[in-house]
Scaffold this motif. Structure first.
Motif, PDB file in Angstrom:
ATOM      1  N   GLY A  49      32.240  23.359  50.352  1.00 15.61           N
ATOM      2  CA  GLY A  49      31.829  21.971  50.581  1.00 15.61           C
ATOM      3  C   GLY A  49      32.412  21.039  49.534  1.00 15.61           C
ATOM      4  N   ALA A  50      32.427  21.518  48.290  1.00 15.39           N
ATOM      5  CA  ALA A  50      32.953  20.691  47.201  1.00 15.39           C
ATOM      6  C   ALA A  50      34.452  20.897  47.019  1.00 15.39           C
ATOM      7  N   ALA A  51      35.044  21.779  47.842  1.00 13.92           N
ATOM      8  CA  ALA A  51      36.473  22.108  47.732  1.00 13.92           C
ATOM      9  C   ALA A  51      36.836  22.520  46.316  1.00 13.92           C
ATOM     10  N   GLN A  52      36.048  23.451  45.785  1.00 14.85           N
ATOM     11  CA  GLN A  52      36.249  23.864  44.404  1.00 14.85           C
ATOM     12  C   GLN A  52      36.284  25.374  44.280  1.00 14.85           C
ATOM     13  N   LEU A  53      37.284  25.863  43.571  1.00 14.93           N
ATOM     14  CA  LEU A  53      37.358  27.283  43.259  1.00 14.93           C
ATOM     15  C   LEU A  53      37.299  27.410  41.754  1.00 14.93           C
ATOM     16  N   THR A  54      36.357  28.222  41.270  1.00 13.33           N
ATOM     17  CA  THR A  54      36.230  28.357  39.819  1.00 13.33           C
ATOM     18  C   THR A  54      36.172  29.822  39.418  1.00 13.33           C
ATOM     19  N   ARG A  55      36.751  30.113  38.278  1.00 11.74           N
ATOM     20  CA  ARG A  55      36.611  31.432  37.652  1.00 11.74           C
ATOM     21  C   ARG A  55      35.860  31.158  36.368  1.00 11.74           C
ATOM     22  N   GLY A  56      34.562  31.533  36.333  1.00 11.94           N
ATOM     23  CA  GLY A  56      33.744  31.151  35.184  1.00 11.94           C
ATOM     24  C   GLY A  56      33.769  29.635  35.059  1.00 11.94           C
ATOM     25  N   PRO A  57      34.054  29.136  33.883  1.00 10.49           N
ATOM     26  CA  PRO A  57      34.044  27.684  33.689  1.00 10.49           C
ATOM     27  C   PRO A  57      35.360  27.014  34.111  1.00 10.49           C
ATOM     28  N   ARG A  58      36.356  27.840  34.470  1.00  5.37           N
ATOM     29  CA  ARG A  58      37.692  27.297  34.709  1.00  5.37           C
ATOM     30  C   ARG A  58      37.893  26.965  36.179  1.00  5.37           C
ATOM     31  N   GLU A  59      38.340  25.757  36.467  1.00  2.02           N
ATOM     32  CA  GLU A  59      38.633  25.400  37.846  1.00  2.02           C
ATOM     33  C   GLU A  59      40.063  25.807  38.198  1.00  2.02           C
ATOM     34  N   ILE A  60      40.193  26.403  39.383  1.00  3.76           N
ATOM     35  CA  ILE A  60      41.513  26.816  39.858  1.00  3.76           C
ATOM     36  C   ILE A  60      41.941  25.834  40.931  1.00  3.76           C
ATOM     37  N   HIS A  61      43.092  25.230  40.722  1.00  3.30           N
ATOM     38  CA  HIS A  61      43.560  24.193  41.631  1.00  3.30           C
ATOM     39  C   HIS A  61      44.147  24.805  42.900  1.00  3.30           C
ATOM     40  N   LEU A  62      43.703  24.320  44.054  1.00  2.00           N
ATOM     41  CA  LEU A  62      44.241  24.790  45.331  1.00  2.00           C
ATOM     42  C   LEU A  62      44.939  23.657  46.059  1.00  2.00           C
ATOM     43  N   THR A  63      46.021  23.974  46.761  1.00  2.90           N
ATOM     44  CA  THR A  63      46.608  22.963  47.639  1.00  2.90           C
ATOM     45  C   THR A  63      45.726  22.887  48.890  1.00  2.90           C
ATOM     46  N   LYS A  90      48.077  34.822  43.667  1.00  2.51           N
ATOM     47  CA  LYS A  90      48.489  34.488  42.295  1.00  2.51           C
ATOM     48  C   LYS A  90      47.415  33.675  41.609  1.00  2.51           C
ATOM     49  N   LYS A  91      46.669  32.921  42.412  1.00  2.00           N
ATOM     50  CA  LYS A  91      45.665  32.054  41.813  1.00  2.00           C
ATOM     51  C   LYS A  91      44.329  32.748  41.622  1.00  2.00           C
ATOM     52  N   LEU A  92      43.964  33.656  42.532  1.00  2.00           N
ATOM     53  CA  LEU A  92      42.602  34.168  42.430  1.00  2.00           C
ATOM     54  C   LEU A  92      42.464  35.652  42.103  1.00  2.00           C
ATOM     55  N   GLU A  93      43.548  36.403  42.165  1.00  2.00           N
ATOM     56  CA  GLU A  93      43.425  37.821  41.839  1.00  2.00           C
ATOM     57  C   GLU A  93      43.674  38.028  40.338  1.00  2.00           C
ATOM     58  N   ARG A  94      42.938  38.952  39.753  1.00  2.00           N
ATOM     59  CA  ARG A  94      43.222  39.308  38.356  1.00  2.00           C
ATOM     60  C   ARG A  94      44.586  39.959  38.269  1.00  2.00           C
ATOM     61  N   ASP A  95      44.870  40.836  39.231  1.00  2.00           N
ATOM     62  CA  ASP A  95      46.177  41.476  39.283  1.00  2.00           C
ATOM     63  C   ASP A  95      46.729  41.267  40.702  1.00  2.00           C
ATOM     64  N   PRO A  96      47.575  40.240  40.886  1.00  2.00           N
ATOM     65  CA  PRO A  96      48.061  39.921  42.232  1.00  2.00           C
ATOM     66  C   PRO A  96      48.817  41.076  42.895  1.00  2.00           C
ATOM     67  N   SER A  97      49.298  42.044  42.101  1.00  2.00           N
ATOM     68  CA  SER A  97      50.022  43.161  42.707  1.00  2.00           C
ATOM     69  C   SER A  97      49.053  44.244  43.190  1.00  2.00           C
ATOM     70  N   ALA A  98      47.790  44.167  42.762  1.00  2.00           N
ATOM     71  CA  ALA A  98      46.767  45.098  43.247  1.00  2.00           C
ATOM     72  C   ALA A  98      45.545  44.288  43.663  1.00  2.00           C
ATOM     73  N   PRO A  99      45.693  43.510  44.752  1.00  2.00           N
ATOM     74  CA  PRO A  99      44.635  42.567  45.127  1.00  2.00           C
ATOM     75  C   PRO A  99      43.325  43.256  45.501  1.00  2.00           C
ATOM     76  N   ARG A 100      42.219  42.692  45.067  1.00  2.00           N
ATOM     77  CA  ARG A 100      40.882  43.207  45.398  1.00  2.00           C
ATOM     78  C   ARG A 100      40.127  42.229  46.296  1.00  2.00           C
ATOM     79  N   THR A 101      40.555  40.974  46.282  1.00  2.00           N
ATOM     80  CA  THR A 101      39.811  39.968  47.039  1.00  2.00           C
ATOM     81  C   THR A 101      40.483  39.683  48.386  1.00  2.00           C
ATOM     82  N   VAL A 102      41.755  39.326  48.354  1.00  2.00           N
ATOM     83  CA  VAL A 102      42.499  39.131  49.604  1.00  2.00           C
ATOM     84  C   VAL A 102      43.346  40.383  49.820  1.00  2.00           C
ATOM     85  N   VAL A 103      42.805  41.303  50.599  1.00  2.00           N
ATOM     86  CA  VAL A 103      43.479  42.595  50.735  1.00  2.00           C
ATOM     87  C   VAL A 103      44.288  42.661  52.031  1.00  2.00           C
ATOM     88  N   THR A 104      45.366  43.437  51.962  1.00  2.00           N
ATOM     89  CA  THR A 104      46.200  43.665  53.131  1.00  2.00           C
ATOM     90  C   THR A 104      45.639  44.837  53.913  1.00  2.00           C
TER      91      THR A 104
END
Ligand code: CA
Length: 247
Positions: A160-174, A222-236
């Motif tokens: 709703g707020a169009a906000q992605l955050t990791r802890g206190p850090r906001e991650i900018h999305l297009t 690249k923006k939301l995975e800790r290790d983009p080469s071993a994704p845990r959130t957006v999985v294939t």
């Protein structure tokens, strides 16, 4: 009360084509700013508040690929390429550089109109879109906050707020990344095929190169995975598509 017009940049070095795009878009009610070279366009991007940018690839001086690469970090606005270069490598390169969509020349006026409408529409928070058939609690406003990952510094998507955050850090999305994440989050745990993502995030009539989805998934990782080469959130899900997993 005057409504804020939707502001478009048209970056095109062919005078006749630029002028006709301007006429077409202004007659549709958009406010149009023209640029004939990438350098001068780049200079105004940070302050112009464009809602969308139409970009030609072959320009005198800096080319459209470099323009996109440099403009992408400055704005979340969709970047739509209009180019005579219709090779798959060119399309993928433009997407990799940060473009959101692609129209090949010669273009059909109705196609341009439809693409722009699709890219400018705001994501809808309702049950009449891709959430059909989902449990109702996924489609109501109350569940607009998704905790994607619980690790130290939780990853939270507040749609709703169009906000992605990791802890206190906001991650900018297009805008496109936001739409993609919205569709995936509201269907968390379900496999979504590339074609269904293409349909819901871009639009149904797109010519259908599903690599556009892969490029954007890579960007999102690249923006939301800790290790983009071993994704845990957006999985294939091999052979089927992608799935968003919450931890
Ligand atoms: Ca050109």
């Amino acid at each position: 009360m005057a409504l804020m017009a939707t502001r478009l940049l048209v970056l095109e070095d062919e005078d006749g084509l630029r002028a006709s795009l301007r006429l077409l878009l202004e007659s549709d009610g958009y406010e149009v700013v023209e640029a004939s070279d990438a350098e001068s366009a780049l200079a105004i991007v940070p302050g112009a508040g464009f809602d969308l940018m139409l970009v030609d690839l072959m320009l005198g001086g800096m080319d459209g690929f470099s323009f996109i690469r440099r403009a992408r970090p400055m704005t979340e606005a969709p970047i739509v390429v209009i180019s005579a270069r219709d090779g798959v490598e060119d399309i993928v390169s433009a997407l990799e550089a940060g473009a959101d969509h692609y129209i090949t020349k010669p273009f059909d006026v109705q196609e341009v109109r439809a693409r722009l409408r699709a890219m400018l529409r705001r994501p809808v928070l309702s049950s009449d879109g891709p959430t059909n058939g989902q449990p109702p609690d996924l489609a109501v406003r109350g569940s607009d906050v998704f905790v994607l990952d619980q690790d130290d510094g939780p990853l939270v998507f507040d749609r709703g707020a169009a906000q992605l955050t990791r802890g206190p850090r906001e991650i900018h999305l297009t805008m496109t990344e936001y739409r993609l994440l919205s569709v995936m989050a509201e269907n968390a745990g379900r496999v979504l095929s590339r074609s269904s993502l293409l349909e819901h995030v871009w639009d149904e009539g797109f010519f259908g190169d599903e690599r556009i989805v892969d490029v954007h998934v890579r960007r999102l990782r690249k923006k939301l995975e800790r290790d983009p080469s071993a994704p845990r959130t957006v999985v294939t899900v091999r052979g089927l598509g992608y799935r968003l997993d919450t931890q």
